[in-house]
Design an enzyme around this catalytic site. Structure first.
Site, PDB file in Angstrom:
ATOM      1  N   HIS A  66     -11.591  10.144   2.009  1.00  0.00           N
ATOM      2  CA  HIS A  66     -10.991  11.471   2.150  1.00  0.00           C
ATOM      3  C   HIS A  66     -11.952  12.578   1.721  1.00  0.00           C
ATOM      4  O   HIS A  66     -12.831  12.360   0.893  1.00  0.00           O
ATOM      5  CB  HIS A  66      -9.758  11.583   1.251  1.00  0.00           C
ATOM      6  CG  HIS A  66      -8.618  10.719   1.680  1.00  0.00           C
ATOM      7  ND1 HIS A  66      -7.966  10.883   2.866  1.00  0.00           N
ATOM      8  CD2 HIS A  66      -8.002   9.679   1.058  1.00  0.00           C
ATOM      9  CE1 HIS A  66      -6.991   9.989   2.968  1.00  0.00           C
ATOM     10  NE2 HIS A  66      -6.996   9.237   1.880  1.00  0.00           N
TER      11      HIS A  66
ATOM     12  N   CYS B  97     -13.171 -14.482  17.391  1.00  0.00           N
ATOM     13  CA  CYS B  97     -12.551 -13.166  17.587  1.00  0.00           C
ATOM     14  C   CYS B  97     -13.346 -12.090  16.861  1.00  0.00           C
ATOM     15  O   CYS B  97     -13.521 -10.996  17.359  1.00  0.00           O
ATOM     16  CB  CYS B  97     -11.119 -13.177  17.082  1.00  0.00           C
ATOM     17  SG  CYS B  97     -10.091 -14.442  17.841  1.00  0.00           S
TER      18      CYS B  97
HETATM   19  C1  LIG Z   1      -0.821   1.963   1.599  1.00  0.00           C
HETATM   20  C2  LIG Z   1      -1.957   2.564   0.824  1.00  0.00           C
HETATM   21  C3  LIG Z   1      -2.894   3.347   1.483  1.00  0.00           C
HETATM   22  C4  LIG Z   1      -3.959   3.905   0.774  1.00  0.00           C
HETATM   23  N1  LIG Z   1      -4.916   4.583   1.464  1.00  0.00           N
HETATM   24  C5  LIG Z   1      -6.010   5.051   0.804  1.00  0.00           C
HETATM   25  C6  LIG Z   1      -7.052   5.697   1.513  1.00  0.00           C
HETATM   26  O1  LIG Z   1      -7.004   5.801   2.741  1.00  0.00           O
HETATM   27  N2  LIG Z   1      -8.119   6.183   0.821  1.00  0.00           N
HETATM   28  C7  LIG Z   1      -8.206   6.085  -0.535  1.00  0.00           C
HETATM   29  O2  LIG Z   1      -9.164   6.563  -1.099  1.00  0.00           O
HETATM   30  N3  LIG Z   1      -7.232   5.440  -1.228  1.00  0.00           N
HETATM   31  C8  LIG Z   1      -6.151   4.917  -0.586  1.00  0.00           C
HETATM   32  N4  LIG Z   1      -5.172   4.264  -1.285  1.00  0.00           N
HETATM   33  C9  LIG Z   1      -5.279   4.178  -2.732  1.00  0.00           C
HETATM   34  C10 LIG Z   1      -6.220   3.127  -3.231  1.00  0.00           C
HETATM   35  O3  LIG Z   1      -6.065   1.921  -2.528  1.00  0.00           O
HETATM   36  C11 LIG Z   1      -5.946   2.930  -4.705  1.00  0.00           C
HETATM   37  O4  LIG Z   1      -5.951   4.148  -5.355  1.00  0.00           O
HETATM   38  C12 LIG Z   1      -6.978   2.041  -5.350  1.00  0.00           C
HETATM   39  O5  LIG Z   1      -7.108   0.827  -4.676  1.00  0.00           O
HETATM   40  C13 LIG Z   1      -6.602   1.795  -6.782  1.00  0.00           C
HETATM   41  O6  LIG Z   1      -7.531   0.920  -7.336  1.00  0.00           O
HETATM   42  P1  LIG Z   1      -7.315   0.314  -8.759  1.00  0.00           P
HETATM   43  O7  LIG Z   1      -8.566  -0.388  -9.108  1.00  0.00           O
HETATM   44  O8  LIG Z   1      -6.816   1.366  -9.663  1.00  0.00           O
HETATM   45  O9  LIG Z   1      -6.078  -0.676  -8.588  1.00  0.00           O
HETATM   46  P2  LIG Z   1      -6.016  -2.181  -8.116  1.00  0.00           P
HETATM   47  O10 LIG Z   1      -6.797  -2.432  -6.914  1.00  0.00           O
HETATM   48  O11 LIG Z   1      -4.576  -2.544  -8.064  1.00  0.00           O
HETATM   49  O12 LIG Z   1      -6.720  -2.957  -9.290  1.00  0.00           O
HETATM   50  C14 LIG Z   1      -6.097  -3.224 -10.505  1.00  0.00           C
HETATM   51  C15 LIG Z   1      -6.503  -4.614 -10.908  1.00  0.00           C
HETATM   52  O13 LIG Z   1      -6.080  -4.847 -12.228  1.00  0.00           O
HETATM   53  C16 LIG Z   1      -5.693  -6.187 -12.352  1.00  0.00           C
HETATM   54  N5  LIG Z   1      -4.817  -6.296 -13.501  1.00  0.00           N
HETATM   55  C17 LIG Z   1      -3.609  -5.714 -13.680  1.00  0.00           C
HETATM   56  N6  LIG Z   1      -3.089  -6.062 -14.867  1.00  0.00           N
HETATM   57  C18 LIG Z   1      -4.002  -6.872 -15.465  1.00  0.00           C
HETATM   58  C19 LIG Z   1      -4.026  -7.545 -16.705  1.00  0.00           C
HETATM   59  N7  LIG Z   1      -3.024  -7.450 -17.562  1.00  0.00           N
HETATM   60  N8  LIG Z   1      -5.086  -8.316 -16.981  1.00  0.00           N
HETATM   61  C20 LIG Z   1      -6.119  -8.418 -16.112  1.00  0.00           C
HETATM   62  N9  LIG Z   1      -6.144  -7.789 -14.918  1.00  0.00           N
HETATM   63  C21 LIG Z   1      -5.090  -7.023 -14.596  1.00  0.00           C
HETATM   64  C22 LIG Z   1      -5.014  -6.455 -11.036  1.00  0.00           C
HETATM   65  O14 LIG Z   1      -5.001  -7.839 -10.762  1.00  0.00           O
HETATM   66  C23 LIG Z   1      -5.864  -5.674 -10.047  1.00  0.00           C
HETATM   67  O15 LIG Z   1      -6.866  -6.443  -9.456  1.00  0.00           O
HETATM   68  C24 LIG Z   1      -4.079   3.705  -0.605  1.00  0.00           C
HETATM   69  C25 LIG Z   1      -3.137   2.913  -1.260  1.00  0.00           C
HETATM   70  C26 LIG Z   1      -2.093   2.337  -0.559  1.00  0.00           C
HETATM   71  C27 LIG Z   1      -1.131   1.452  -1.259  1.00  0.00           C
END
Ligand SMILES: Cc1cc2nc3c(=O)[nH]c(=O)nc-3n(C[C@H](O)[C@H](O)[C@H](O)COP(=O)(O)OP(=O)(O)OC[C@H]3O[C@@H](n4cnc5c(N)ncnc54)[C@H](O)[C@@H]3O)c2cc1C
Ligand SMILES: Cc1cc2nc3c(=O)[nH]c(=O)nc-3n(C[C@H](O)[C@H](O)[C@H](O)COP(=O)(O)OP(=O)(O)OC[C@H]3O[C@@H](n4cnc5c(N)ncnc54)[C@H](O)[C@@H]3O)c2cc1C
Lengths: 480, 410
Positions: free
Chosen positions: A62, A422
Site C-alpha cells: 500500500h 500448472c
Molecule cells: C484478509 C487480509 C488482507 C490483508 N491484506 C493486506 C494487504 O494487502 N497489505 C498489507 O500490507 N497487509 C494486509 N493485511 C495485513 C497483514 O497480513 C498483517 O498485518 C500482517 O500479516 C501481520 O503480521 P504479524 O506478524 O503481526 O502477524 P502474524 O502473521 O499472525 O504472526 C504472528 C505470529 O505469532 C505467532 N504466535 C502467536 N502467539 C504465539 C505464542 N504464544 N508463542 C509463539 N508464537 C506465537 C503466530 O503463530 C504467528 O505466526 C491483510 C490481512 C488480512 C487478514
C-alpha cells in the site's frame, strides 16, 4: 546460524527475544540482526515462519493514501512502503507496480472520491487523481456496467507476501539470529524468582531466557501482554477475510488493483492481480471470537461471487484455483498498538491489522528505536552493521522463472525438469527450497516457497510426486 | 537461447489419444512425427490406473500404456518424455522446456492431446478449513500405485461414477477403510453390479445419495466432513469422521495451452471446439481425447487418435482448412455435445452428449434457426457423467450459412 524445530533450547539467556515469526516479528528479528553483538532469538509457535495472518492476505504493497492522517499506522505504512519496495528490488521479492483504481459504482461513492483525494494528500501522497467513467472503461475494459468514476492511485503495488517474510527470516538467521519453531510461549515468568534479571518463556520445548522481550504475536498479542504485564491496553477481535483465487487464464481481465470505495455501509471487496499471475476476489470482513477460525464458509464465498460479478463479470466464468481466509488482528483502537514498557524490558507490537505486510520494515525500525530507548546503555543498539544481501528465488510471473532460463538449465538440468505443471515449478527449485536456510516444515510451506501444488489442479498431476521429493529430502537429512 | 527445430507433426500429450495418433501417422508415412510428454513416462492417465479393463483385452492401465508407447515407437514416431510445451511462438510453433534445455518447435500440423483433470476441492468451492488429507482420484492413484505413499486410515469418497469406484479400489489397496461414497445424485452412475458389489461387499461401503459435502473440518489433518442432505434450507446435516476425502469426477479439459494459443473453445465442453475430423478453428491445429471432452474411456480417446490421423494426412497433403464452421450448441439440462463444429465436407460423424440431470426416455431434437433437422427418442435412462451417443445422419441438412445448430430435449 540455526533453525531448530524440535529438541531442547539453549540454556544461555538471549539479549532479545521476539515472539511470533510473522512478517512483523521476522522484520524485527532482521532489524536486530544488524547488531551483531546481541544474542537474538525469534520464537514461533508454528512449524514455519509466516504461517499465521502473514500467509493469508491480499498481498498489496500500500501507499497508505487512505490511512487515518496523523496516526502511527499512516506514518509507518508510508515509510514501510518505500523501505519494502527498495528491499524487494534488492532481494528478488516479486513486486509489480500495477496501480489501483477505487471504482465508484453509485452517486454516494462518487461523492466520496474528493474526500479520499484530500485524505491522500494529507497522508503525503499527492499522485492520486480522480478520473471519469470513460477513462475508467478505457483502462479496465472488462469492468461491469455502471462505473461512474474512480480515484486513480498509481503507487499501489502487488507483492509476494510469502517471499517477504521468508527473506526477512532467512537474512536474520544467516546473520546469527536463532529461530526456534514449534515453540509456543505458554507462560512468562522472571528469573531469578522475584528478581528482574530475565524473562523466562515456558514453551513445550523447554524454557527460553531473555533479557528483553518483544511481543509480535499477532492475534495473540493481547494474551501475551496479559501474561507479561498482568494487564493489557487492547483486546484483539479477529476480523476474518475470505478470498477466492481465480485461474491464471483470468489475469488478462484486469490490469489494476480494483479497490472498493469505503462508505458508511462497509468496506466492500476488491479484485486484484497477484504476482503469481492469478486474480484475487475478496476479502470479506467478519468479526469473530475464535482466533483460529481461518475456514471459509458457504455464505462468505457466495457473497464474494455476487460482488465479483458486479465488478468483473467475466471473472466468474473462470475456474477457481484456491480459496482461503485470513484473520486481521483488529482491536478497539483505530491505530497500531505499539508500546514500550521499559520497567518490564518489554515491547508490545499489536493491532497490526490490515497493513502489516506493507509497514513491516518501518515497524521494525520503530520498534528497535523503542527498544534502544527502553534499554539505554544496557543494550548497545547505536550502530548497526551491514547485512549480507539475500537473493530469494523468484516466484513472480513478471520476471523470468527457472523453467524459462536456458542459462540456468545448462548449468543444472534439474531446472529444466518441471514437476508442478500448472505453476511450472522445477525439481531444481523444490530441491533448493528443501535445503534452504529456513526449510519448509510441511507441503504447504514448500508451496509458499516454490508455488508447487498451488495451481489449478491442486495436486491432481503433481501432488504425489511433490510429496515424494519432500519426504525424500527430509530422510536424507539434507534439509532437517 | 532456444534451439529451433521443425517437424511435420507435433503431438502435445503422450496419453492414449496422442500416442495412437502418432503411431498411425508415423506408420502411414506422414513424415517426422514427434510426441511431447511432460511426465517422465508416456502413457497418460492409464499409467497410474492399476486396475484392469483397458483396451480390447482388458489389460491393466500400465500394460495398456506400455503397449501404446511401443506401438508409437515401433511405427517410427519420436516420443520425448520430460518435455513440456509451455507456450506459443507462432500459429504452429510451440516453446518447450526439458532437462536438455529450451526449444522452439515448428510443425506443419499440431495435435493437442493434453487430457483432462478432476476439479479439486477448491474449484468446487467446498467451504471449511484447509487440512491435509484432501485428494482427487488422480493424485490418490499416483500416491498409491506409483509411489506407495501412506494415505490415511478412514476415507470418504465424493462421487459415485466409474472414477469414484476406481478411487474406492485404490483406497482399499492402500489399506484405507472407506466410510462412505457420497453423491448429490439420486443413484450411482455405474452399472448395478458394480454399485452392489461395493455396497454389499466385505467390508461394505454405504452409498449416501442426495447429499453434498458442506464443509471440511479439522486443522492440520482432516478430521471429518459435514454432509448436507436434501435441499439447503430444511436440509439435515451430519458429520462423517474421516482423515481422508477424495473428490472424484467433475472433469475439466486441460485447455490452458489451447486457450493461450487463441484456439476457439466450446462453451459446453470447455475444451477446443472441433469438427468431425477433430479440426479446431485454428488452421493446422487438431485436438483429440479427454482434452476435447472430459472425460472419455481410454479406448475412446485412442480411437479418436486413430481417426484424427486421416484428417492430419489430408491437411499435410494440402486439403484446405474449412472456414466458417457452424457451431453446435446444447440447451439445458444437456451440458455439452461433441463434435461441436460442423464444417462442410467433414464426415457425418457420431455425436456424443452429456446431461447434467438424469433423464428417462428423453426425446432429442436437433434444429437450426427454428427448423427441425432430426428427432430421436432415446430408450431407457440417461445418467449424468455417462456418454449418450447419437447419429449424425442429419448433418447433410445443415445450412452452412445459417445460425448455430441446437440440440435440446423435445
Ligand atoms: C484478509 C487480509 C488482507 C490483508 N491484506 C493486506 C494487504 O494487502 N497489505 C498489507 O500490507 N497487509 C494486509 N493485511 C495485513 C497483514 O497480513 C498483517 O498485518 C500482517 O500479516 C501481520 O503480521 P504479524 O506478524 O503481526 O502477524 P502474524 O502473521 O499472525 O504472526 C504472528 C505470529 O505469532 C505467532 N504466535 C502467536 N502467539 C504465539 C505464542 N504464544 N508463542 C509463539 N508464537 C506465537 C503466530 O503463530 C504467528 O505466526 C491483510 C490481512 C488480512 C487478514
Ligand atoms: C483418475 C482417472 C481414472 C480413469 N480411469 C479409467 C478407467 O479405468 N478406464 C478407462 O477406460 N478410462 C479411465 N479414465 C479415462 C482415461 O484414462 C482418459 O480418458 C484417457 O487417458 C484420455 O486419454 P488422453 O490421451 O486424452 O489424455 P491423458 O491420458 O490425460 O494424457 C494426456 C497427456 O498429455 C500430457 N500433457 C498435457 N499437457 C502437456 C503439455 N503442455 N506438454 C507436454 N505434455 C502434456 C499429460 O502429461 C498426459 O500424459 C480415467 C481418467 C482419470 C482422470
Amino acid at each position: 546460524m540455526s533453525v531448530t524445530t524440535k529438541g531442547p533450547l539453549p540454556a544461555e539467556p538471549y539479549d532479545v527475544t521476539v515472539v511470533g515469526a510473522g512478517v512483523v516479528g521476522s522484520a524485527i528479528a532482521r532489524e536486530l540482526a544488524g547488531h551483531h553483538r546481541l544474542r537474538v532469538a525469534l520464537v514461533e509457535a508454528s512449524g514455519d515462519v509466516g504461517d499465521g495472518t502473514s500467509k493469508a492476505n491480499t498481498a498489496i504493497l500500500h501507499t497508505g493514501f487512505d490511512a487515518v492522517p496523523g496516526s502511527l499506522e499512516a506514518r509507518l505504512v508510508r515509510e514501510g512502503s518505500r523501505l519494502l519496495a527498495a528491499y524487494a528490488a534488492e532481494s528478488g521479492i516479486p513486486v509489480e507496480p500495477v496501480g489501483a483504481l477505487l471504482i465508484a459504482w453509485d452517486e454516494e461513492q462518487l461523492a466520496a472520491l474528493p474526500g479520499l483525494l484530500k485524505k491522500a494528500e494529507r497522508n503525503g501522497y499527492d499522485e492520486a487523481r480522480i478520473i471519469g467513467a470513460d477513462e475508467v472503461r478505457a483502462r479496465e475494459p472488462h469492468l461491469g456496467e455502471g462505473a461512474l468514476g474512480a480515484l486513480d492511485v498509481p503507487g499501489e503495488s502487488i507483492i509476494c507476501p510469502w517471499t517477504t517474510t521468508l527473506a526477512y527470516a532467512t537474512q536474520a538467521v544467516r546473520e546469527g539470529v536463532d529461530l526456534h519453531l514449534n515453540c509456543t510461549v505458554e507462560k512468562v515468568g522472571s528469573s531469578p524468582p522475584g528478581g528482574s534479571e530475565c524473562h523466562e518463556l515456558t514453551t513445550p520445548r523447554g524454557v527460553v531466557r531473555t533479557r528483553y522481550l518483544i511481543n509480535a504475536a499477532g492475534l495473540h498479542a493481547d494474551a501475551l501482554d496479559r501474561r507479561v504485564l498482568g494487564r493489557g491496553a487492547f483486546t484483539v477481535t479477529p476480523r476474518r477475510g475470505q478470498l477466492i483465487v481465480f485461474d491464471k487464464l483470468a489475469r488478462d481481465l484486469v490490469s489494476h488493483i480494483l479497490l472498493p470505495v469505503p462508505t458508511a455501509l462497509g468496506k466492500g471487496v476488491l479484485v486484484a492481480p497477484t504476482v503469481y499471475g492469478n486474480v484475487l476476489l475478496g476479502p470479506t470482513a467478519e468479526e469473530l471470537d475464535d482466533r483460529r477460525a481461518t475456514g471459509t464458509t458457504g455464505e462468505g464465498l457466495a457473497g464474494l461471487r455476487a460482488k465479483g460479478r458486479r465488478i468483473l463479470p467475466a471473472l466468474l466464468d473462470e475456474e477457481v484455483t484456491a480459496v482461503y481466509a485470513g484473520l486481521r488482528a483488529a482491536t478497539e483502537h483505530d491505530d497500531y498498538q505499539i508500546h514500550g514498557s521499559p520497567e518490564e524490558r518489554y515491547i508490545t507490537v499489536g493491532g497490526i491489522r490490515s497493513t502489516g505486510l506493507t509497514a513491516s520494515m518501518a515497524i521494525a525500525e520503530y520498534v528497535v528505536g523503542l527498544l534502544a530507548e527502553a534499554a539505554g546503555p544496557d543494550l548497545d543498539l547505536t550502530v548497526a552493521g551491514n547485512l549480507d544481501p539475500v537473493s530469494m528465488p523468484n516466484l513472480g510471473e513478471a520476471f523470468l522463472r527457472p523453467y524459462q532460463r536456458a542459462d540456468l538449465i545448462a548449468t543444472d538440468s534439474a531446472y529444466g525438469s518441471i514437476v508442478c505443471h500448472c505453476e511450472r515449478v522445477t525439481r531444481g527449485e523444490i530441491r533448493d527450497a528443501l535445503i534452504s536456510t529456513v526449510p519448509p516444515g510441511s507441503l504447504d510451506g514448500l508451496r509458499r516457497r516454490t508455488r508447487a501444488r498451488g495451481g489449478r489442479c491442486q495436486g491432481f498431476y503433481c501432488g504425489a510426486a511433490v510429496r515424494e521429493l519432500f519426504d525424500g529430502w527430509g530422510e536424507s537429512g539434507a534439509a532437517r | 537461447m532456444r534451439r529451433q527445430r521443425s517437424v511435420d507433426v507435433l503431438v502435445v500429450g503422450g496419453g492414449p489419444a496422442g500416442l495412437a495418433a502418432a503411431a498411425r501417422l508415423a506408420a502411414s508415412g506422414a513424415g517426422t512425427v514427434e510426441v511431447l510428454e511432460r511426465e517422465a513416462r508416456a502413457g497418460g492417465v492409464p499409467h497410474h490406473c492399476h486396475h484392469g479393463g483397458f483396451g480390447r483385452w482388458g489389460v491393466t492401465g500400465p500394460q495398456y500404456a506400455e503397449r501404446l508407447v511401443e506401438d508409437a515407437l515401433g511405427a517410427g514416431a519420436a516420443v520425448r518424455t520430460g518435455v513440456s510445451a509451455t507456450g506459443w511462438a507462432g500459429p504452429l510453433s510451440l516453446d518447450t522446456t526439458g532437462p536438455h534445455g529450451l526449444e522452439r518447435i515448428t510443425a506443419r500440423a499440431l495435435i493437442l492431446a493434453t487430457g483432462a483433470r478432476e476439479r479439486p476441492r477448491t474449484a468446487r468451492l467446498v467451504p471449511g478449513s484447509r487440512p491435509a488429507g484432501v485428494f482427487t482420484t488422480g493424485e490418490l492413484q499416483q500416491a498409491v500405485n506409483i509411489y506407495r505413499q501412506e494415505i490415511g486410515t478412514r476415507a470418504v469418497v465424493v462421487g459415485a461414477e466409474p472414477v469414484s469406484y476406481a478411487a474406492l479400489s485404490a483406497l482399499r489397496r492402500a489399506g484405507v477403510e472407506v466410510a462412505a461414497l457420497v453423491t448429490e445424485e439420486k443413484r450411482p452412475q455405474v452399472g448395478r453390479c458394480r454399485a452392489a458389489a461395493a455396497r454389499l461387499g466385505v467390508p461394505s461401503v454405504p452409498l449416501v445419495t442426495g447429499a453434498v459435502v458442506a464443509e471440511l473440518m479439522g486443522r492440520g489433518r482432516l478430521s471429518g466432513v459435514r454432509l448436507r442432505r436434501g435441499d439447503g434450507r430444511d436440509g439435515r446435516e451430519c458429520v462423517l469422521a474421516c482423515d481422508t476425502v477424495v473428490f472424484t469426477g467433475d472433469f475439466v479439459p486441460d485447455h490452458e495451452l489451447a486457450r493461450r494459443g487463441g484456439v476457439l473453445l466450446d462453451a459446453g465442453t470447455r475444451g477446443p471446439a472441433v469438427d468431425g475430423s477433430f479440426r479446431t478453428a485454428s488452421p493446422g491445429v487438431f485436438a483429440v481425447g479427454s482434452g476435447v471432452h472430459a472425460v472419455v474411456p481410454a479406448r475412446v480417446a485412442a480411437g479418436e487418435g486413430v481417426r484424427v490421423a486421416r484428417a492430419v494426412r489430408g491437411h499435410l497433403e494440402g486439403v484446405g482448412w474449412p472456414c466458417g464452421a457452424v457451431p453446435v450448441v446444447v440447451g439445458a439440462p444437456l451440458r455439452w455435445v461433441a463434435p461441436n463444429l460442423l464444417s462442410p465436407g467433414a464426415p457425418g460423424s457420431r455425436f456424443v452428449l452429456r446431461t447434467a440431470k438424469a433423464l428417462v426416455c428423453p426425446v432429442l431434437v436437433v434444429s437450426q434457426d427454428g427448423r427441425c433437422l432430426y428427432r430421436q427418442r432415446v430408450l431407457g435412462k440417461v445418467l449424468p457423467n455417462r456418454g449418450l451417443y447419437f447419429s449424425g445422419s442429419w448433418v447433410g441438412k445443415v445450412d452452412a450459412g445459417g445460425g448455430p445448430v441446437r440440440v435440446a430435449l423435445g
